[in-house]
Structure formats: C-alpha cells, structure tokens
Design a protein around this motif. Structure first.
Motif, mmCIF file in Angstrom:
data_model
loop_
_atom_site.group_PDB
_atom_site.id
_atom_site.type_symbol
_atom_site.label_atom_id
_atom_site.label_comp_id
_atom_site.label_asym_id
_atom_site.label_seq_id
_atom_site.Cartn_x
_atom_site.Cartn_y
_atom_site.Cartn_z
ATOM 1 N N TYR A 1 -13.840 -5.215 8.155
ATOM 2 C CA TYR A 1 -13.016 -6.435 8.031
ATOM 3 C C TYR A 1 -11.673 -6.208 8.020
ATOM 4 N N ASN A 2 -11.132 -5.036 7.555
ATOM 5 C CA ASN A 2 -9.844 -4.692 7.371
ATOM 6 C C ASN A 2 -9.607 -3.687 8.303
ATOM 7 N N SER B 1 -7.070 -1.532 7.948
ATOM 8 C CA SER B 1 -6.390 -0.463 7.156
ATOM 9 C C SER B 1 -7.392 0.554 6.766
ATOM 10 N N VAL C 1 -7.983 4.270 0.726
ATOM 11 C CA VAL C 1 -7.414 3.396 1.590
ATOM 12 C C VAL C 1 -6.368 4.187 2.260
HETATM 13 C C1 LIG Z 1 -6.186 -4.423 3.821
HETATM 14 O O1 LIG Z 1 -6.174 -3.613 2.978
HETATM 15 C C2 LIG Z 1 -4.768 -3.319 2.944
HETATM 16 C C3 LIG Z 1 -4.749 -2.006 2.114
HETATM 17 O O2 LIG Z 1 -5.603 -1.893 1.095
HETATM 18 C C4 LIG Z 1 -4.310 -4.698 2.062
HETATM 19 O O3 LIG Z 1 -2.918 -4.521 1.767
HETATM 20 C C5 LIG Z 1 -4.652 -5.830 2.434
HETATM 21 O O4 LIG Z 1 -4.239 -6.883 1.822
HETATM 22 C C6 LIG Z 1 -6.005 -6.051 3.354
HETATM 23 N N1 LIG Z 1 -6.063 -7.014 4.028
HETATM 24 C C7 LIG Z 1 -6.777 -8.098 3.805
HETATM 25 C C8 LIG Z 1 -6.862 -9.102 4.803
HETATM 26 O O5 LIG Z 1 -7.736 -7.966 2.633
#
Ligand SMILES: *[C@@H]1O[C@H](CO)[C@@H](O)[C@H](O)[C@H]1NC(C)=O
Ligand SMILES: *[C@@H]1O[C@H](CO)[C@@H](O)[C@H](O)[C@H]1NC(C)=O
Ligand SMILES: *[C@@H]1O[C@H](CO)[C@@H](O)[C@H](O)[C@H]1NC(C)=O
Ligand SMILES: *[C@@H]1O[C@H](CO)[C@@H](O)[C@H](O)[C@H]1NC(C)=O
Ligand SMILES: *[C@@H]1O[C@H](CO)[C@@H](O)[C@H](O)[C@H]1NC(C)=O
Ligand SMILES: *[C@@H]1O[C@H](CO)[C@@H](O)[C@H](O)[C@H]1NC(C)=O
Ligand SMILES: *[C@@H]1O[C@H](CO)[C@@H](O)[C@H](O)[C@H]1NC(C)=O
Length: 426
Positions: free
Chosen positions: A243-244, A246, A262
């Motif tokens: 979903y993310n 990163s 991460v």
């Molecule tokens: C995705 O992961 C990054 C790093 O952990 C975080 O900063 C970001 O808020 C995340 N995005 C969502 C939509 O949760």
C-alpha cells in the motif's frame, strides 16, 4: 586476454529481466526488474567460496538479500548457470550437470516454453510462456524476508506451512534456527517466532486488524497487514500489502530479531520496529503465573495470590519455574459444596489487571461478551478471562504463561481469586 574480454562483455549484457530455455543466467549476469527496483543474480556472502542465487534491492546499500534460491546447496564452481530445464523448471545444476543444487520442482504439463521473470515487487515468477499462467513464484517460498505482496501462513488441508526462516548467521544463508509463522491450530490466528521447536516470541491473537500482543501495532497498520482465511481451502495467510511505495519489509534475523524496515536516509534501510526489544518480549520469561514488566527491577513478579515456586531460584533471577498459587481457590477446596455446584460461587471473584499482554493458550467462548465473567465464575477450571474487542470472550485454564504488563496498550485481564485474597494487600 580474450577470456577477460568475454567476461567483461558478458557483464555488460545484463539488462534483462527474464530467463528462458535459450537464455540462461550465467554467474556474471544479473536480472533487473522492469522498474529497476530489484536485481537477481549469483552472490557470495562476505566473499565466501560458496555462491547463491538471490534477489536484492537494486538501490539499497549495504546490499540486502530478500530471497535466496539454493539455501541448502551452494554453488561451488564457476560454470553453473541458472537455467530452464527440459521439463520447464528453473534449475541450478552443479558443474558436472548431474547434481541438482536447486529446482523449482513443479509438475508442468504444458510442453510450451516456460519463462522466469523478476517482477518489480521482488517476486520471481515462473510462467507458461504462452498463456502467462503462473507455475511457481518465490513469494510462495520466502526466505527470511517478507516483501509487500508476500505472505506466510498455513494450509491445514495440504499441511503446507509457509514460514520465514532465518539465515544461519549473518554470512550464511543456509536455514538457521529461527522461524516465523502462524500457529496452525489456533483461532483466531497468532504469529510465533520459534527457536527450533520452542516458542521464542508470540504476537498475541489477531483481532481482525492487529495482533493484540503488539502495542505499537495500532490501527494505522490495518491497511499494511492483513490476514486472509479461507475455510474451504483450509488456508490462513498473513499478508504484507503493497500500500505504501516506500521500501519496507518484515525481516527475521539470524539471531532472532523480527524487524520491519523502511527506507531511511538516502539509499539505506532503517529498522522502524523490532522484537524482542526487551527481555519481557522473550516467550515465557517469567515462567507460569509470572508477569513481566520491563520497567521494573526485577522484571518478573508473581500474579496476586501467587508466590515463587522456589524462593531461592527466584531471588537469583532464575524465573523458569514461575509461581504457584498461595491458597487454593474455594471452588477447588470444596468441589462438592453447594456454592460450587450451583451457579454463582460467591466466594471467588476477579482481580483486574490493565495493559496486559494476555497469556498464551486462551480459549474463545462463543457467548455474549457480557456473559464472559459469569461463565468463568461458574466453571472452576476457568482461571481468568478477558473480553477483547474484535475477538470476544477469552478464558484460560491451566498454566498462565507469557504475560507482560505493557506501559501502554494491551488488554484488561481478569484473574480469578478468592475474595479474601482480592481484598488483602499482598
Ligand atoms: C509511507 O511510509 C513512509 C515511511 O514510513 C511514511 O512516512 C508515510 O507516511 C507512509 N505513507 C502512508 C500513506 O502511510
Ligand atoms: C567477513 O570475512 C572477514 C574475513 O574472513 C571477517 O574478518 C569478517 O568478520 C567477516 N564479516 C562478517 C560480518 O562476518
Ligand atoms: C522434487 O519433488 C519431489 C516430490 O515432491 C521430491 O521427492 C524431490 O526430492 C524434489 N526434487 C528436488 C530436486 O528438490
Ligand atoms: C501450447 O501452445 C499451443 C500453441 O502453440 C497451444 O495451442 C497449446 O494449448 C499450449 N499447450 C498448453 C498445455 O498450454
Ligand atoms: C534455573 O532453574 C531451573 C529449574 O530448577 C534449572 O533447570 C536451570 O538450570 C536454572 N538455570 C540457571 C541459569 O541457573
Ligand atoms: C465429591 O463427590 C464425589 C462423588 O460424590 C466423591 O467421590 C468425592 O470424594 C467428593 N470430594 C470431596 C472433596 O468431598
Ligand atoms: C468448564 O471449562 C472447561 C474448559 O474450558 C470445559 O471443557 C467445560 O465444559 C466447562 N464446564 C462447564 C460446566 O461449562
């Protein structure tokens, strides 16, 4: 001179993401996924003589291997290549072409060419070249790392257990002693890290969005992780969802740390969650009927109404034998008394504890949660109960093991005690 030239030349023609019968992968080549996220090729951990086929992040340093094919049998010669064999399977043969070091080993009915492709999510898939049908994929055979889109779990019909298995050491990809998986006979499911056959850490039960024994796993994780159960297929799998964007993974280290990673600064990975983070996270640290609290010294104490099995061992910080009940429950002392036989044993009550990692081996009772306390009171073998949001009425009998008092989160937990002990100060 010529062979050096050939070597360099081979090293340059690597911009490919698939292996076909006519296009094997030599030790000098790498596959690169279409979006440039992952690479697959031969590697030698810490310059050992043993070579393995693995997948790593293309742009993360130091290099992180997320999957290894031939964990049991390393390549030791320089001729071996990763090929699609005559039966359509991916295979690694030794230099003599006689010994199979590794194979995808699936039965392939189609005589059409198969093609192995490194996908941009880090999955390595063997497909029917014509229909595109998936015949095998590395996500179904994880090593020590769970990538978004991957899973671990159990299939109770086939007996298949899909687990993460740690490396033997930091530089040895062969299977080590730590295993992460779901408990096959528990409902709701619970994840364990086992060390050999002994539990080393447990997650607490799955409450439909999070594991109740991981206070950090708040509802913001509900879209990251998911458990999908299919009663008909007999499958229960834990998924990490993509979903993310990163980079993140779930990783089981060779010394038993379970981590989520991460992307940190630049091209590195950083740990954003890890267990065990203190001795209380290690399964059963305080023994039966002992409670672990990381902020106290000593970390172990006995439940109210209980005392150390052995004062001598306990005072030396050996908590393995835990605690025993100081006075038996009235229902145990008088099994034939009318108070015990009839509903409403007025002599026992419940001692409430907050922020608890509740013990292992609960039973789920299919009644309205408001009836949970009365059900427990009416049943002398019921030692404790808890009403957990998303799960319902949980009860315990027998030993209460692996309890922890968290500094935040956790559950309310109700321990059965005789009323005179509840009202006493010890
Ligand atoms: C995705 O992961 C990054 C790093 O952990 C975080 O900063 C970001 O808020 C995340 N995005 C969502 C939509 O949760
Ligand atoms: C890598 O190998 C070198 C030489 O054999 C050794 O000194 C070093 O400790 C190894 N590194 C790790 C991380 O094990
Ligand atoms: C392939 O699978 C069969 C049966 O599942 C097993 O007996 C055989 O040892 C496997 N071969 C390899 C090379 O893993
Ligand atoms: C193999 O390919 C042919 C077309 O070349 C196709 O008609 C046939 O269905 C394929 N066989 C299988 C088992 O997929
Ligand atoms: C702790 O006590 C148990 C049970 O008596 C014993 O087997 C074990 O050796 C002790 N451990 C240590 C480190 O003394
Ligand atoms: C309770 O009743 C059973 C059966 O009537 C009897 O066998 C048992 O000895 C009794 N127990 C006590 C502690 O009186
Ligand atoms: C008491 O609890 C045990 C264990 O949960 C269960 O097997 C038994 O049926 C219960 N007894 C009654 C009277 O509900």
């Amino acid at each position: 001179m010529i062979s050096l030239f050939l070597l360099l030349f081979q090293g340059c023609i690597a911009a490919n993401n698939n292996i076909t019968p006519s296009n094997p992968l030599s030790q000098e080549q790498v596959l690169t996924s279409s979006g440039q996220s992952f690479e697959l090729g031969f590697f030698q951990p810490n310059n050992s003589v043993d070579k393995y086929v693995g997948i790593w992040y293309k742009d993360i340093t130091p290099r992180r291997y997320v999957w290894v094919a031939n964990r049991q049998k390393p390549v030791t010669d320089s001729l071996t290549s990763l090929t699609v064999g005559t039966d359509g399977n991916l295979q690694l043969l030794d230099g003599s072409n006689k010994v199979t070091l590794w194979s995808t080993n699936v039965s392939i009915s189609s005589s059409n060419n198969t093609i192995a492709e490194l996908l941009d999510n880090g999955n390595f898939a063997l497909k029917d070249g014509l229909t595109g049908q998936n015949l095998w994929q590395s996500f179904d055979h994880p090593s020590d790392t769970l990538l978004p889109g991957g899973s671990f779990g159990v299939n109770s019909k086939t007996g298949e257990r899909r687990v993460l298995t740690s490396w033997r050491s930091e530089n040895d990809p062969s299977p080590g002693s730590f295993v992460l998986g779901l408990n096959p006979d528990q409902s709701p499911p619970q994840a364990y890290v086992w060390k050999g056959s002994v539990p080393y850490w447990r997650s607490g039960l799955w409450d439909k969005t999070t594991f109740i024994g991981i206070p950090d796993m708040d509802s913001s994780y509900s879209s990251v992780f998911e458990i999908k159960a299919d009663k008909e297929q007999g499958t229960v799998y834990f998924y990490a969802n993509p979903y993310n964007q990163s980079v993140f993974n779930v990783f089981l280290s060779s010394v038993g740390y379970l981590q989520t990673n991460v992307r940190g600064g630049g091209d590195s990975l950083t740990v954003n969650w890890e267990v065990p983070s203190n001795p209380c996270d290690i399964y059963g640290t305080c023994g039966p009927f002992g409670v672990c609290k990381a902020s106290e010294s000593p970390i172990c104490s006995c439940l109210k109404g209980f005392e150390p099995y052995s004062d001598e061992e306990w005072s030396k910080g050996n908590w393995t034998r835990g605690c025993v009940r100081r006075n038996e429950l009235l229902c145990e002392a008088n099994p034939n008394s009318s108070a015990t036989k009839n509903r409403g044993n007025v002599d026992d009550g419940f001692w409430k504890m907050d922020r608890m990692k509740v013990p292992d081996y609960s039973e789920i009772i299919d009644i309205d949660s408001s009836q949970c306390q009365q059900w427990c009171l009416n049943n002398c073998s019921c030692m404790a109960y808890a009403v957990v949001y998303g799960i319902g009425c949980l009860v315990w009998r027998g030993n209460l093991t692996d309890m922890q008092e968290f500094s935040f989160g956790g559950q309310e937990f109700f321990l059965r005690l005789t009323l005179c002990i509840i009202s006493s100060n010890t």
